[in-house]
Design a protein around this motif. Sequence first.
Motif, PDB file in Angstrom:
ATOM      1  N   SER A   1     116.598  34.541  59.056  1.00 47.59           N
ATOM      2  CA  SER A   1     117.990  34.860  59.400  1.00 47.59           C
ATOM      3  C   SER A   1     118.699  35.538  58.242  1.00 47.59           C
ATOM      4  CB  SER A   1     118.741  33.579  59.791  1.00 47.59           C
ATOM      5  OG  SER A   1     118.183  32.997  60.946  1.00 47.59           O
ATOM      6  N   HIS A   2     118.486  35.024  57.018  1.00 45.17           N
ATOM      7  CA  HIS A   2     119.111  35.641  55.849  1.00 45.17           C
ATOM      8  C   HIS A   2     118.532  37.030  55.577  1.00 45.17           C
ATOM      9  CE1 HIS A   2     120.639  31.563  54.990  1.00 45.17           C
ATOM     10  NE2 HIS A   2     121.573  32.196  54.320  1.00 45.17           N
ATOM     11  N   GLY A   3     117.228  37.206  55.834  1.00 47.35           N
ATOM     12  CA  GLY A   3     116.612  38.528  55.680  1.00 47.35           C
ATOM     13  C   GLY A   3     117.211  39.527  56.648  1.00 47.35           C
ATOM     14  N   LEU A   4     117.396  39.101  57.902  1.00 51.13           N
ATOM     15  CA  LEU A   4     118.023  39.959  58.902  1.00 51.13           C
ATOM     16  C   LEU A   4     119.464  40.278  58.512  1.00 51.13           C
ATOM     17  CD1 LEU A   4     118.048  41.390  61.644  1.00 51.13           C
ATOM     18  CD2 LEU A   4     118.583  39.183  62.719  1.00 51.13           C
ATOM     19  N   LEU A   5     120.167  39.279  57.983  1.00 54.31           N
ATOM     20  CA  LEU A   5     121.551  39.492  57.560  1.00 54.31           C
ATOM     21  C   LEU A   5     121.633  40.562  56.473  1.00 54.31           C
ATOM     22  CD1 LEU A   5     124.550  38.773  57.525  1.00 54.31           C
ATOM     23  CD2 LEU A   5     124.010  36.843  56.024  1.00 54.31           C
ATOM     24  N   HIS A   6     120.726  40.528  55.508  1.00 55.32           N
ATOM     25  CA  HIS A   6     120.738  41.525  54.430  1.00 55.32           C
ATOM     26  C   HIS A   6     120.413  42.918  54.968  1.00 55.32           C
ATOM     27  CE1 HIS A   6     121.483  39.211  50.791  1.00 55.32           C
ATOM     28  NE2 HIS A   6     120.814  38.220  51.351  1.00 55.32           N
ATOM     29  N   LEU A   7     119.531  43.000  55.967  1.00 59.36           N
ATOM     30  CA  LEU A   7     119.241  44.289  56.601  1.00 59.36           C
ATOM     31  C   LEU A   7     120.490  44.835  57.280  1.00 59.36           C
ATOM     32  CD1 LEU A   7     117.369  46.553  57.633  1.00 59.36           C
ATOM     33  CD2 LEU A   7     116.753  45.037  59.552  1.00 59.36           C
ATOM     34  N   ILE A   8     121.203  43.959  57.985  1.00 61.03           N
ATOM     35  CA  ILE A   8     122.435  44.359  58.674  1.00 61.03           C
ATOM     36  C   ILE A   8     123.469  44.867  57.675  1.00 61.03           C
ATOM     37  CG2 ILE A   8     124.421  43.471  59.973  1.00 61.03           C
ATOM     38  CD1 ILE A   8     122.402  41.518  61.330  1.00 61.03           C
TER      39      ILE A   8
ATOM     40  N   GLY B   1     124.580  51.904  63.571  1.00 61.34           N
ATOM     41  CA  GLY B   1     125.488  51.169  62.704  1.00 61.34           C
ATOM     42  C   GLY B   1     126.420  50.199  63.400  1.00 61.34           C
ATOM     43  N   THR B   2     126.391  50.158  64.755  1.00 61.19           N
ATOM     44  CA  THR B   2     127.312  49.270  65.470  1.00 61.19           C
ATOM     45  C   THR B   2     126.606  48.388  66.489  1.00 61.19           C
ATOM     46  OG1 THR B   2     129.025  50.979  65.262  1.00 61.19           O
ATOM     47  CG2 THR B   2     129.479  49.153  66.754  1.00 61.19           C
ATOM     48  N   ALA B   3     125.924  49.000  67.451  1.00 62.72           N
ATOM     49  CA  ALA B   3     125.341  48.233  68.562  1.00 62.72           C
ATOM     50  C   ALA B   3     124.387  47.147  68.068  1.00 62.72           C
ATOM     51  CB  ALA B   3     124.625  49.180  69.520  1.00 62.72           C
ATOM     52  N   PHE B   4     123.371  47.547  67.306  1.00 62.02           N
ATOM     53  CA  PHE B   4     122.398  46.563  66.815  1.00 62.02           C
ATOM     54  C   PHE B   4     123.020  45.563  65.835  1.00 62.02           C
ATOM     55  CE2 PHE B   4     119.635  45.761  63.067  1.00 62.02           C
ATOM     56  CZ  PHE B   4     118.894  44.710  63.616  1.00 62.02           C
ATOM     57  N   PRO B   5     123.725  46.028  64.764  1.00 58.92           N
ATOM     58  CA  PRO B   5     124.277  45.061  63.805  1.00 58.92           C
ATOM     59  C   PRO B   5     125.295  44.105  64.404  1.00 58.92           C
ATOM     60  CG  PRO B   5     124.294  47.284  62.896  1.00 58.92           C
ATOM     61  CD  PRO B   5     123.982  47.407  64.343  1.00 58.92           C
ATOM     62  N   PHE B   6     126.124  44.607  65.339  1.00 56.59           N
ATOM     63  CA  PHE B   6     127.171  43.757  65.909  1.00 56.59           C
ATOM     64  C   PHE B   6     126.551  42.613  66.714  1.00 56.59           C
ATOM     65  CE2 PHE B   6     130.929  42.406  68.105  1.00 56.59           C
ATOM     66  CZ  PHE B   6     131.988  42.841  67.335  1.00 56.59           C
ATOM     67  N   ILE B   7     125.566  42.935  67.565  1.00 62.15           N
ATOM     68  CA  ILE B   7     124.906  41.897  68.358  1.00 62.15           C
ATOM     69  C   ILE B   7     124.139  40.942  67.456  1.00 62.15           C
ATOM     70  CG2 ILE B   7     123.054  41.462  70.034  1.00 62.15           C
ATOM     71  CD1 ILE B   7     123.901  43.973  71.496  1.00 62.15           C
ATOM     72  N   ALA B   8     123.378  41.507  66.516  1.00 57.95           N
ATOM     73  CA  ALA B   8     122.536  40.683  65.635  1.00 57.95           C
ATOM     74  C   ALA B   8     123.373  39.773  64.744  1.00 57.95           C
ATOM     75  CB  ALA B   8     121.651  41.584  64.784  1.00 57.95           C
ATOM     76  N   SER B   9     124.466  40.302  64.162  1.00 59.94           N
ATOM     77  CA  SER B   9     125.296  39.482  63.270  1.00 59.94           C
ATOM     78  C   SER B   9     126.024  38.389  64.037  1.00 59.94           C
ATOM     79  CB  SER B   9     126.313  40.359  62.530  1.00 59.94           C
ATOM     80  OG  SER B   9     127.203  40.995  63.430  1.00 59.94           O
ATOM     81  N   THR B  10     126.450  38.700  65.263  1.00 61.01           N
ATOM     82  CA  THR B  10     127.089  37.677  66.099  1.00 61.01           C
ATOM     83  C   THR B  10     126.099  36.580  66.439  1.00 61.01           C
ATOM     84  OG1 THR B  10     128.577  39.353  67.049  1.00 61.01           O
ATOM     85  CG2 THR B  10     128.382  37.263  68.232  1.00 61.01           C
TER      86      THR B  10
ATOM     87  N   SER C   1     125.243  39.458  73.486  1.00 56.55           N
ATOM     88  CA  SER C   1     125.389  40.752  74.175  1.00 56.55           C
ATOM     89  C   SER C   1     126.680  40.787  74.980  1.00 56.55           C
ATOM     90  CB  SER C   1     124.197  41.002  75.102  1.00 56.55           C
ATOM     91  OG  SER C   1     123.002  41.096  74.368  1.00 56.55           O
ATOM     92  N   ILE C   2     126.995  39.692  75.644  1.00 57.72           N
ATOM     93  CA  ILE C   2     128.234  39.600  76.421  1.00 57.72           C
ATOM     94  C   ILE C   2     129.436  39.669  75.491  1.00 57.72           C
ATOM     95  CG2 ILE C   2     129.651  38.036  77.833  1.00 57.72           C
ATOM     96  CD1 ILE C   2     127.075  37.101  79.180  1.00 57.72           C
ATOM     97  N   ILE C   3     129.358  38.948  74.369  1.00 56.61           N
ATOM     98  CA  ILE C   3     130.448  38.986  73.385  1.00 56.61           C
ATOM     99  C   ILE C   3     130.698  40.418  72.923  1.00 56.61           C
ATOM    100  CG2 ILE C   3     131.064  38.376  71.000  1.00 56.61           C
ATOM    101  CD1 ILE C   3     129.758  35.664  71.447  1.00 56.61           C
ATOM    102  N   THR C   4     129.631  41.112  72.573  1.00 51.35           N
ATOM    103  CA  THR C   4     129.761  42.471  72.030  1.00 51.35           C
ATOM    104  C   THR C   4     130.358  43.436  73.039  1.00 51.35           C
ATOM    105  OG1 THR C   4     127.847  42.093  70.599  1.00 51.35           O
ATOM    106  CG2 THR C   4     128.505  44.376  70.949  1.00 51.35           C
ATOM    107  N   ILE C   5     129.832  43.454  74.261  1.00 50.42           N
ATOM    108  CA  ILE C   5     130.290  44.429  75.260  1.00 50.42           C
ATOM    109  C   ILE C   5     131.741  44.171  75.668  1.00 50.42           C
ATOM    110  CG2 ILE C   5     129.995  45.141  77.668  1.00 50.42           C
ATOM    111  CD1 ILE C   5     126.996  45.100  77.207  1.00 50.42           C
ATOM    112  N   TYR C   6     132.105  42.924  75.907  1.00 49.08           N
ATOM    113  CA  TYR C   6     133.477  42.632  76.321  1.00 49.08           C
ATOM    114  C   TYR C   6     134.466  42.836  75.178  1.00 49.08           C
ATOM    115  CZ  TYR C   6     132.209  40.956  80.954  1.00 49.08           C
ATOM    116  OH  TYR C   6     131.775  40.887  82.253  1.00 49.08           O
ATOM    117  N   GLU C   7     134.058  42.511  73.959  1.00 43.56           N
ATOM    118  CA  GLU C   7     134.953  42.731  72.828  1.00 43.56           C
ATOM    119  C   GLU C   7     135.185  44.219  72.595  1.00 43.56           C
ATOM    120  OE1 GLU C   7     134.337  38.693  70.115  1.00 43.56           O
ATOM    121  OE2 GLU C   7     133.656  40.625  69.340  1.00 43.56           O
TER     122      GLU C   7
END
Length: 310
Positions: A8-15, A234-243, A186-192
Amino acid sequence: MFGRLTRSHGLLHLIVFIWGWSPILGRAIEAQALQLVWFRIAITIIALLIYSAFIRKSLVTDKKTMAKLIGVGCMVAFHWYLFYNGIKVSNISVTLVGFSTATIFTSLIEPFFYKRKIIVYELLFGGIIFLAIGMIMYDDLSKSQIQVVDKHVNFTLGIVYGAGAAFTASLFTVWNGMLIKKTNSSIITIYELGGGLLFLTLFLLLNGNLNNPGKFFSISGWDYIYLSILAIVGTAFPFIASTNLLKQISPYTITLTNNLETVYGILLAALLFSEHKQLNVLFYSATCIILMVIATNAIVKNYLEKKKVR
């Protein structure tokens, strides 16, 4: 558990590394801040809807959750406007220094929503960061606007917009930390993002920006390319992954790690736009103080967590 946290921390640093390119693209895009944010959100929503249809992902949720997500989305849109407008009125480096205050805002906001005590050393570190930022703002105000390399760099406005972006980012990160417990990322990202697009469109209608839609929607071909990269990569993937990471990592830790975006952004800005020529020794001294405080804070938290495990 520890293996999952390491991943999870590795993914966070990638994001965060991906987000480090966000201000670079924002500087490269010629469109104004409002245009930039509107197109970024619109392209991201289209990409996410296509992806959701491809994987047959249901986006149905209840009305109460939908209303909350749309409300948070307005904050996300306002956050992006502040961030990119800061870059437009000053430069990448100055705005990112202002944005580095997000850790401090989160240390104050998170305890309120998560019903925990405010940690004294977080407030102390926050005070040092604000003093360092004060050094930059005092230097700017004492010289009015600093003209270097044929450009006026408004340090004060850049930091104010950056700090505003930091405050709004802290708010929606903490809110998403609570929402992710019951709602799919995914629901959080699209509705937000849908709420953010609706908010921006209404604002543009009210202030007259859409009275001449031909002008608003007329942007260069390169802007479309940069915006598409910013929206999808820079938005779709990081936003879903970070959430989604908020299930394993606290909002404070995510915000703390996000400060590496400041490091990446300043280095990239110096390399690609020669921004180091627009800044002075005082700016870099204050920036080093801020980054040292952030690193010290991370070390202290890691030590206390290990001590607690023992």
